[in-house]
Motif scaffolding. Structure first.
Motif, PDB file in Angstrom:
ATOM      1  N   GLU A  18       6.664 120.899  -6.627  1.00  0.00           N
ATOM      2  CA  GLU A  18       6.495 119.946  -5.525  1.00  0.00           C
ATOM      3  C   GLU A  18       5.025 119.783  -5.143  1.00  0.00           C
ATOM      4  N   GLN A  19       4.285 120.896  -5.176  1.00  0.00           N
ATOM      5  CA  GLN A  19       2.873 120.818  -4.768  1.00  0.00           C
ATOM      6  C   GLN A  19       2.063 119.948  -5.718  1.00  0.00           C
ATOM      7  N   VAL A  49       3.218 117.545  -7.616  1.00  0.00           N
ATOM      8  CA  VAL A  49       3.624 116.152  -7.410  1.00  0.00           C
ATOM      9  C   VAL A  49       3.004 115.609  -6.128  1.00  0.00           C
ATOM     10  N   LYS A  50       3.060 116.431  -5.082  1.00  0.00           N
ATOM     11  CA  LYS A  50       2.512 115.989  -3.799  1.00  0.00           C
ATOM     12  C   LYS A  50       1.018 115.645  -3.939  1.00  0.00           C
ATOM     13  N   GLN A  62      -0.485 114.615  -6.501  1.00  0.00           N
ATOM     14  CA  GLN A  62      -0.628 113.337  -7.209  1.00  0.00           C
ATOM     15  C   GLN A  62      -0.338 112.158  -6.287  1.00  0.00           C
ATOM     16  N   PRO A 110       3.410 109.961 -10.767  1.00  0.00           N
ATOM     17  CA  PRO A 110       3.211 109.769  -9.327  1.00  0.00           C
ATOM     18  C   PRO A 110       1.806 109.245  -9.027  1.00  0.00           C
ATOM     19  N   ASP A 111       1.684 108.393  -8.028  1.00  0.00           N
ATOM     20  CA  ASP A 111       0.353 107.934  -7.637  1.00  0.00           C
ATOM     21  C   ASP A 111       0.282 107.755  -6.121  1.00  0.00           C
ATOM     22  N   VAL A 143       5.281 111.196  -0.549  1.00  0.00           N
ATOM     23  CA  VAL A 143       6.541 111.935  -0.636  1.00  0.00           C
ATOM     24  C   VAL A 143       6.545 113.109   0.334  1.00  0.00           C
ATOM     25  N   PHE A 166       9.015 116.505   0.604  1.00  0.00           N
ATOM     26  CA  PHE A 166      10.156 117.250   0.084  1.00  0.00           C
ATOM     27  C   PHE A 166      10.732 118.112   1.188  1.00  0.00           C
ATOM     28  N   TYR A 181       7.920 123.138   0.378  1.00  0.00           N
ATOM     29  CA  TYR A 181       6.714 123.147  -0.443  1.00  0.00           C
ATOM     30  C   TYR A 181       5.954 121.827  -0.409  1.00  0.00           C
ATOM     31  N   PHE A 188       0.262 122.366   1.554  1.00  0.00           N
ATOM     32  CA  PHE A 188      -0.430 123.373   0.758  1.00  0.00           C
ATOM     33  C   PHE A 188      -0.702 124.611   1.596  1.00  0.00           C
TER      34      PHE A 188
END
Lengths: 272, 278
Positions: free
Chosen positions: A166-167, A169-170, A172, B71-72, B77, B79, B82, B85
């Protein structure tokens, strides 16, 4: 009350901690005095005063041949080798671990290679190193690097892969490039884990250092131990071993403190 | 703010069909809730929208263009876990997207003025989501609800067109969830986001969304499970119609892309057809 529920208090904890050390000391000195009463010239288990005398001579008196303090110069030589080798290993492991852990292509390219090389017994390579690099400092440093680096890379790559998907992807979705992900997401989170990996490799690093010094060297803690072994000088060997253990222990404590100080967020992440 | 179009999308893993015949249009500024039983492919659909997975057949179009395969920054997003950071403080988490955008090489903002401008904006956003005063804490010191607020702020700071939410409030207590629903509604009204949310909670779906889409397997006998995927079984527009208000802080959408530029297609609730644009 069940044993699993009994938690020692502060004071009990301290006594429990001291107990095994105390038992070993008692066993040693009991054996030592028993042997010395039979034979005052026994060299196998020297008594405390003779060890103190030996340490005094090694550490605080100027050696007539070299003009320096032997224990100090041995320590400096050994720590120099250990430090430069571990610095090389740490930096290389950080870079390669992140590259392998983050990039599936690099993992496909280097992952199996690193796994195979980490299985090569480093001591078996020592003759090759001596032949290729000579008997100087380089071959000793190379042995420690070869002995620790593959395992460090493998461990670290695994830690990078364990970062939640997830990190990545996040990051990105926040517009990060691969380089930026490596720099701001992977590397800062890998650094505290690098300290863990380094702590685990301290033991092998010392092993390879002592081995290299024992075989071909003219200074260093391992060299000294194997030199005085010829004269059965247990009164020097035992304090040297204790000193090496203390140094290793202090380095380990230092690394742990550094981890706690520099990465205050890491404790709660690890607890998860 | 973007229109999304699913064009006969299938997703198969080997022989196992997860989704089949998914065709739908999502108008700009919609708030879509994807609901359905577990294992019906809601999250797979979201991951395809995110670009993490590619459809096996068919395609997904955003504003008429095929979706990027990774992804861009156009698609934010959040979730369930997680999303933030752990090694960055609250403020650093929110500023990260800005640093990625403005510092390609170092990914850090240098210069007091640049930093202050970004930090200012981040602080405003943090105040907006109710995290004022928490900016120097690490996420682990925040409650679950606060972490999700932070994740929202972090995503919005980067200015995505589409916001994807994967059961974002599923792990929160009911009271905290109600608070964060209010926040979510406000953010949706104040930004130009098209939101797609996966949720288990039907009341959440009907309480927030403009349109609730249910995914379900049409055939559910054990021997059929692998060979028949889930598809859109219900497509419900919320009545009375909910529409995003445009508040002062943001500019109105260009003509032709707002709700008034579309016609409701009779017979298919929620399905909207774009008017031909000159």
């Amino acid at each position: 009350m069940r044993l699993v529920n009994i938690r020692p208090g502060r004071q009990t904890r301290f006594y429990l901690l001291a107990l095994p050390f105390l038992l070993v000391a008692i066993a040693y000195f009991a054996g030592s005095s028993a042997r010395l009463t039979q034979n005052p010239n026994d060299k196998l288990l020297p008594a405390l005063p003779s060890m103190v005398q030996a340490v005094k001579q090694m550490a605080f008196e100027v050696d007539p041949r070299t003009g320096g303090h032997l224990m100090l110069s041995d320590t400096v030589a050994s720590l120099g080798r250990l430090g430069s080798a571990l610095a090389i290993s740490t930096v290389a492991a950080l870079v390669l671990g992140i590259v392998i852990g983050l990039l599936p292509g690099a993992n496909a390219l280097l992952g199996p290679f690193v796994s195979v090389t980490s299985m090569v017994p480093p001591l078996a390579l020592l003759p090759i190193l001596f032949i290729v690099m000579g008997l100087g400092e380089n071959s000793k440093i190379a042995l420690i690097v070869i002995g620790t680096l593959p395992c460090m890379i493998r461990d670290l790559a695994m830690k990078v892969q364990e970062l939640p998907r997830e990190q990545i992807v996040k990051a990105q979705t926040l517009g990060a490039s691969t380089w930026q992900i490596a720099l701001r997401v992977a590397m800062p989170q890998t650094l505290p884990r690098l300290i863990d990996v380094l702590r685990l490799q301290l033991g092998p690093a010392w092993l390879f250092l002592i081995a290299a010094e024992a075989i071909a060297s003219d200074s260093g803690l391992g060299y000294r131990i194997f030199l005085v072994r010829r004269y059965l000088a247990m009164d020097v060997i035992i304090p040297y071993v204790a000193w090496i253990t203390l140094l290793a222990f202090l380095i380990d404590v230092g690394l742990r403190l550094m981890q706690r100080r520099l990465f205050p967020w890491f404790a709660s992440v690890r607890a998860e | 703010m973007s229109a999304i179009r699913f064009d006969d999308v299938w997703k198969e893993y080997g022989d196992h069909i997860v989704l089949e015949r998914v065709t739908m249009e999502v108008e700009p500024r919609a708030f879509i809730a994807l609901v359905g039983p577990s294992g019906c492919g809601k999250t797979t659909l979201l991951r395809m929208l995110l670009g993490e997975e590619q459809p096996s057949r068919g395609q997904i179009l955003v504003d008429g263009k095929p979706l990027l395969a990774e992804p861009d920054a156009d698609r934010g997003v959040v979730f369930q876990r997680y999303s933030v950071f752990p090694h960055l403080t609250v403020l650093q988490n929110v500023m990260l997207g800005r640093e990625f955008r403005d510092a390609k090489f170092s990914a850090r903002l240098f210069g007091a003025a640049r930093r202050a401008a970004a930090a200012d904006e981040a602080m405003k956003l943090l105040a907006e989501v109710g995290l004022a005063g928490q900016e120097s804490k690490y996420p682990s010191a925040l409650s679950g609800g606060m972490q999700q607020r932070l994740a929202l702020a972090q995503a919005i700071m980067r200015g995505p067109k589409i916001l994807l939410l994967d059961e974002p409030f599923g792990a929160l207590d009911p009271g905290i969830r109600a608070d964060i629903h209010v926040l979510m509604k406000r953010l949706w009204n104040e930004t130009h986001l098209t939101v797609v949310m996966v949720t288990h909670d039907l009341s959440e779906a009907f309480g927030l969304a403009t349109r609730v889409i249910a995914l379900e397997r049409s055939r559910n006998r054990p021997e059929e499970r692998e060979r028949y995927g889930a598809t859109v079984s219900r497509d419900l527009e919320i009545f009375p119609r909910r529409r995003a208000e445009l508040r002062s802080s943001v500019q109105p959408a260009p003509a032709g892309t707002t709700r008034s530029g579309k016609e409701h297609q009779p017979g298919r609730p929620g399905a909207l057809v774009l008017k031909e644009q000159p």
